[in-house]
Design an enzyme around this catalytic site. Structure first.
Site, short mmCIF file in Angstrom:
data_model
loop_
_atom_site.label_atom_id
_atom_site.label_comp_id
_atom_site.label_asym_id
_atom_site.label_seq_id
_atom_site.Cartn_x
_atom_site.Cartn_y
_atom_site.Cartn_z
N LYS A 186 0.82 -1.21 0.00
CA LYS A 186 0.00 0.00 0.00
C LYS A 186 0.87 1.27 0.00
O LYS A 186 2.08 1.19 0.06
CB LYS A 186 -0.96 -0.02 1.20
C1 LIG Z 1 -5.05 -4.71 1.24
C2 LIG Z 1 -6.51 -4.62 1.28
C3 LIG Z 1 -7.25 -4.98 2.40
C4 LIG Z 1 -6.66 -5.66 3.59
O1 LIG Z 1 -5.61 -5.01 4.19
P1 LIG Z 1 -4.50 -5.86 4.99
O2 LIG Z 1 -3.78 -4.81 5.76
O3 LIG Z 1 -3.66 -6.56 3.97
O4 LIG Z 1 -5.22 -6.81 5.87
C5 LIG Z 1 -8.62 -4.76 2.38
N1 LIG Z 1 -9.23 -4.24 1.30
C6 LIG Z 1 -8.55 -3.91 0.19
C7 LIG Z 1 -9.29 -3.31 -0.96
C8 LIG Z 1 -7.18 -4.11 0.13
O5 LIG Z 1 -6.51 -3.81 -0.99
#
Ligand SMILES: *Cc1c(COP(=O)(O)O)cnc(C)c1O
Length: 385
Positions: A186
């Protein structure tokens, strides 16, 4: 064409020397679990989100799960969301015995089509969970309008949207509940982690119970030297989804840098968009909606003409040391969702259309202009074949 020696990966986190020093400081401090650095991270996040309460979790998924519990989603309930997302969005709904009710997307923005939400509401609907896909804010006004009229909650899956803004306001500074992710792919990271932004004190209490064994006091309160009372009560069975100070040590520095990092991501996205604009009939980037917004620059995604062409495209780039990904396969095509909720191919034609054609190009802060030029030349070469 220049030869690129190393593989250009889709996404790679940028870690500053200050971050590394902070992590070492925490390691040497003797306290690695949730403690003062997590508190510091939470208060910095709160400042970033306009003073709203921000609670850190072990992951964005854990934050989404706890948020659904806090608003009272339970067996038999329905939560409206998009099929064009990472599976975590719907898994957390299913984990609670509730049904993820998918609503098709817009073919050009790849975000949920708010015009189709109202028809999907039933007496069992508890919440709407829009996803700001790639960092492009969903058109929130009509969604909050439906939610207000029907008495529904809104949990924004803002995993892609740290630093995104809708009509002049940063995502997380307004609205109901937002959940962010700090997974390394992210825009900012804490190695693993996430946070929930919310206002209700009663729901904050429920979140903190869910986050730590259902214990009504934080471990830091109990064992730090100022602790007043070493006894605690367990008021509900809770999970163990707290963030550690080691993760928070990474997060505090990433947060300081995220606006700068996002600016770089937007610069590189604009560069892709401008350079490939003459190909837009064959390679169509995520559309720009007509409301005022800021894109976080999390992903740069575009559509090819067909699934076969997309698969060839990805193989062609991979052979030339360029990593890409097809985010996402629509969730209603996965066997669990078909078996459990009766979804089938054909249910959400726009999500399927996009899911078959979408590809994300490399985008990270450290992607160099010459590497990006090489990627764009390679794409031209693909279309000239
Ligand atoms: C990455 C992601 C999540 C989950 O986040 P994590 O920190 O990996 O648990 C939820 N929704 C979307 C759209 C994502 O891209």
């Amino acid at each position: 064409m220049q030869k690129v020696e190393k593989f250009i990966s889709l996404a790679k986190p940028t870690v500053s020397d200050e971050t590394i020093e902070e992590v070492v400081r925490v390691l040497k401090s003797g306290w690695m679990a949730t403690g003062p650095i997590t508190q510091k991270f939470e208060s910095k996040l709160s400042e970033y989100f306009g003073g709203r309460t921000t609670m850190c979790f072990a992951s964005g998924t854990a934050g989404l799960h706890a948020a659904l519990i806090a608003i009272g989603v339970k067996e038999g309930d329905e939560v409206i969301t998009t099929p064009f997302t990472f599976v975590a969005t719907a898994n957390v709904v299913a984990m609670l015995g509730a049904k993820p009710v998918f609503v098709d997307i817009d073919r050009t923005t790849f975000n949920i089509d708010h015009n189709k939400i109202e028809a999907a509401c039933t007496s069992r609907t508890k919440a709407i969970m829009p996803v700001h896909y790639a960092g492009l804010p969903v058109d929130l006004d009509p969604i909050y309008d439906i939610a207000n009229r029907k008495g529904l909650r809104v949990i924004e899956d803002a995993a892609h949207a740290v630093g995104s803004a809708y009509k002049g306001r940063r995502i997380g500074t307004f609205g109901d509940i937002q959940v962010f992710s700090f997974h390394p792919i992210k825009n900012m990271t804490s190695a693993e982690g996430g946070c929930v932004v919310l206002d209700s004190e009663a729901e904050q209490k429920l979140l903190s119970l869910q986050r730590f064994h259902g214990i009504d006091r934080s471990i830091w309160d109990r064992f730090s030297k100022n602790a007043s009372n070493k006894r605690y009560d367990v008021v509900t069975p809770g999970f163990k989804s707290n963030m550690s100070d080691l993760q928070a040590a990474i997060g505090v520095h990433q947060l300081d840098e995220v606006e700068k990092m996002n600016a770089r991501r937007r610069y590189l996205s604009d560069r892709y968009r401008a350079s490939l604009s003459d190909l837009k009939d064959r390679f169509a980037p995520q559309a720009i909606p007509n409301y005022d917004f800021v894109h976080s620059g999390h992903l740069f995604s575009a559509l090819l003409s067909s699934e076969t062409e997309r698969d060839d495209f990805m193989a062609f780039l991979k052979e030339r040391s360029i990593g890409t990904i097809a985010y996402y396969t629509p969730l209603h095509l996965f066997s669990y969702y078909q078996k459990t909720f009766g979804y089938k191919e054909g249910d959400f034609p726009n999500a399927e259309y996009v899911g078959e054609r979408v590809v994300c190009l490399p985008l990270s802060v450290d992607l160099q202009e010459d590497e990006q030029d090489y990627i764009m030349e390679t794409i031209r070469e693909f279309f000239k074949r």
